[in-house]
Each structure stands twice: as C-alpha cells, then as structure tokens.
Design an enzyme around this catalytic site. Structure first.
Site, PDB file in Angstrom:
ATOM      1  N   ASP A  92       1.269  -4.374   0.198  1.00  0.00           N
ATOM      2  CA  ASP A  92       1.928  -5.533   0.808  1.00  0.00           C
ATOM      3  C   ASP A  92       3.416  -5.529   0.460  1.00  0.00           C
ATOM      4  O   ASP A  92       3.805  -5.085  -0.624  1.00  0.00           O
ATOM      5  CB  ASP A  92       1.267  -6.819   0.263  1.00  0.00           C
ATOM      6  N   ARG A 113       9.263  -7.526   3.624  1.00  0.00           N
ATOM      7  CA  ARG A 113      10.240  -8.135   2.703  1.00  0.00           C
ATOM      8  C   ARG A 113      11.200  -7.095   2.132  1.00  0.00           C
ATOM      9  O   ARG A 113      12.390  -7.332   1.976  1.00  0.00           O
ATOM     10  CB  ARG A 113       9.498  -8.858   1.560  1.00  0.00           C
ATOM     11  N   HIS A 168       8.140  -0.313   6.967  1.00  0.00           N
ATOM     12  CA  HIS A 168       6.862   0.393   7.173  1.00  0.00           C
ATOM     13  C   HIS A 168       7.041   1.899   6.967  1.00  0.00           C
ATOM     14  O   HIS A 168       6.162   2.564   6.427  1.00  0.00           O
ATOM     15  CB  HIS A 168       6.306   0.089   8.560  1.00  0.00           C
ATOM     16  N   GLU A 177      -6.574  -8.939  11.159  1.00  0.00           N
ATOM     17  CA  GLU A 177      -5.609 -10.041  11.334  1.00  0.00           C
ATOM     18  C   GLU A 177      -4.224  -9.520  11.767  1.00  0.00           C
ATOM     19  O   GLU A 177      -3.430 -10.250  12.338  1.00  0.00           O
ATOM     20  CB  GLU A 177      -5.441 -10.839  10.042  1.00  0.00           C
ATOM     21  N   ARG A 193       0.368  -9.940  14.856  1.00  0.00           N
ATOM     22  CA  ARG A 193       1.821  -9.731  14.698  1.00  0.00           C
ATOM     23  C   ARG A 193       2.454  -9.508  16.072  1.00  0.00           C
ATOM     24  O   ARG A 193       1.745  -9.206  17.035  1.00  0.00           O
ATOM     25  CB  ARG A 193       2.076  -8.507  13.806  1.00  0.00           C
ATOM     26  N   LEU A 231     -10.350  14.446  -3.780  1.00  0.00           N
ATOM     27  CA  LEU A 231     -10.176  13.007  -3.551  1.00  0.00           C
ATOM     28  C   LEU A 231     -10.664  12.606  -2.146  1.00  0.00           C
ATOM     29  O   LEU A 231     -10.378  13.303  -1.169  1.00  0.00           O
ATOM     30  CB  LEU A 231      -8.678  12.687  -3.667  1.00  0.00           C
ATOM     31  N   ARG A 264      -2.857  -5.078  -5.826  1.00  0.00           N
ATOM     32  CA  ARG A 264      -2.135  -5.688  -4.712  1.00  0.00           C
ATOM     33  C   ARG A 264      -0.664  -5.761  -5.078  1.00  0.00           C
ATOM     34  O   ARG A 264      -0.309  -6.252  -6.157  1.00  0.00           O
ATOM     35  CB  ARG A 264      -2.659  -7.090  -4.394  1.00  0.00           C
ATOM     36  N   GLU A 276     -11.944  -5.129 -11.058  1.00  0.00           N
ATOM     37  CA  GLU A 276     -10.790  -5.641 -11.813  1.00  0.00           C
ATOM     38  C   GLU A 276      -9.584  -5.740 -10.881  1.00  0.00           C
ATOM     39  O   GLU A 276      -9.326  -4.815 -10.104  1.00  0.00           O
ATOM     40  CB  GLU A 276     -10.457  -4.684 -12.968  1.00  0.00           C
TER      41      GLU A 276
END
Ligand code: FPP
Length: 260
Positions: A40, A44, A57, A87, A91, A151, A208, A227
């Site tokens: 996130d 900003r 981005h 969601e 945008r 991975l 986050r 966690e």
C-alpha cells in the site's frame, strides 16, 4: 499452543543493521513458510513527489521485484502479493486500465528471471472480469513456471477474500447436493480445501505498508492466526532489508494460536 520466539538477542538494533547482516541473522533462525504482503502507498509516494500516481505504481513494481529477489535469497516457500483487489475496480477508469497493463507487462517481462530463480508464479483470484489479454499474459507466465520448485509467488489479482469464501461455499454446496458430504459433517478442513490455493499453507506473517491498520478483504480465512506487521513505509520505499527486519521481528514473537 504457544510457540516461543526463537530469535537470539541481538547486540545492534535491527533498524541499524545492513541488508547482508540482516539476511545472515534471519537465515540462522526458523523462517516463516508463507509471507503475505498488502502493498500500500504507491499513490501517496507519487503525490509526495509531485508525480502522477502511475509513477508510484511503476516504483511499486520495482519494489515488488526487489522483494521477490529477497524472498528467494532468504529461502521462503511462499510469498503472496496483493496486486489488485476486487475493490480496486472502483478507481478511475484510466488508473485501472493503466494498472492492468502495468501488472501484465511486469509479470511478462519477469519470466526469464522467474525461470532463472526457479520461482513459480500462481494466480489467486477470480479470472472472469479481467480483460482477456491481461489474463492470458499472466496465465502464460503461470503456465511456463508451473514446474519450478523454489519460491512460489502467489499474485492476488482480481482477488477478494469474501469472494473467495463465496466461491468456496458454492463448491461445498455443490458437494452437498451431489451427496458427497453431509452438511453436519462439514469441517474447517472442507472449507480450507475449497479455497483458491488449497495446498498452500496459511500465511505466518502478514506485512502491510503505509501504516494503515486494515485487512482490506485479504485472505480472510487464512489469516486467523497470522502475525501482523504494519510499517509506516510506503510500498515503493519498502526494501529487501525491510523484509528481513519484518522476518526478524516475526522470529522474536511468541505465537499462541489461541492458547496461553
Ligand atoms: C497500492 O497503492 C498498490 C496497488 C493498488 C496495487 C498495485 C501494486 C503494484 C503496482 C506493485 C507491483 C506488484 C506486482 C505484483 C508486480 P495505492 O494506489 O493504494 O496507494 P495509496 O493508498 O497511497 O493511494
């Protein structure tokens, strides 16, 4: 059940340690098997620099590449990145179409590196509703990397935690109707098995960025005992060293899984 944190006491604060030292520190302790990330703060980050959101981005794609490399260096089993939520369709149209193109191009151009690193890409989310070209581009990379054994990178794309549960309940309802399972015999395991990536262990750690204390419809079933780590850093500023610090903090925690 409680699982004690295992991190050895460190002389130097984590914040002051450099990437290579952090890597050596966290590799010496048991690792989380699965780290999930809510990336996130791209918008900003761009606004703070007087740049258009698209620049944020693009910088976010660079940060994602660095995190995949860092996760590979660490030897993590699974990383899930929240790339586009159900969601996010709300945008502005130009941001949505730009994000679609950017994500598809980013994934496609990473194919040689994913192959070289033995990374497997998997998609998590509903495929309907995604523009066909974008879907095909990402699915091709998932297909090409399907035999890689290092991975596993799960890209949550057109993903919503509630949608995933609705889809799981539809699968279960169909199984009940077919007489395969009685309603009263349904267990947590049945629900887990009906999720998009049933074979993937639940995340041990959820990171986050950008300081928001929200789950934002991400992996709702899977994070029951995960966690959490929220960092004020904006996603484009989140580095390999930040990932290692997050893992070091995780290693120092005591997991209780509802026990004492
Ligand atoms: C959050 O920033 C990020 C997104 C909406 C998702 C897009 C993510 C990337 C482009 C990173 C690259 C990912 C991959 C898998 C290659 P925001 O726009 O919500 O930021 P804001 O909250 O500051 O507006």
């Amino acid at each position: 059940m409680a699982v004690r944190g295992t991190r050895a006491p460190v002389g130097e604060p984590l914040a002051e340690m450099r990437e290579a030292e952090l890597l050596a520190l966290v590799r010496a302790q048991p690792l989380p098997r699965h780290v999930a990330v809510i990336m996130d703060g791209n918008g900003r980050w761009a606004t703070q620099r007087g740049l258009p959101r698209v620049a944020g981005h693009r910088a976010g794609v660079k940060a994602a590449r660095a995190i995949v490399r860092a996760a590979d260096a660490l030897g993590l089993g699974y990383v899930t990145l929240y790339a586009f939520s159900t969601e996010n369709w709300s945008r502005p149209e130009n941001e949505v179409s730009m994000l679609m193109r950017l994500l598809e191009r980013a994934v496609r151009s990473e194919l040689p590196e994913l192959m070289a690193r033995n990374v497997r890409l998997r998609l998590l989310g509903r495929t309907n509703g995604v523009p066909a070209g974008v879907r095909r581009g990402i699915e091709r990379v998932a297909h090409e990397t399907r035999h890689n054994t290092g991975l596993t990178l799960l890209m949550a794309f057109n993903y919503g935690g509630r949608d995933e549960l609705v889809d799981a309940f539809r699968t279960l309802a169909a199984r009940v109707r077919a007489g395969e399972v009685a309603p009263e015999a349904i267990t947590e395991a049945h629900v887990s098995q009906a999720l998009y990536a049933a074979d993937v262990p639940d995340p041990d750690l959820l990171i986050r960025t950008s300081g928001e204390m929200r789950v934002s419809n991400f992996l709702l079933w899977q994070i029951a005992y995960t966690e959490f780590l929220v960092t004020p850093k904006l996603w484009p500023d989140f580095s390999a060293a930040d990932l290692y610090r997050a893992v070091a903090e995780f290693q120092g925690r005591t997991r209780r899984f509802g026990g004492v």
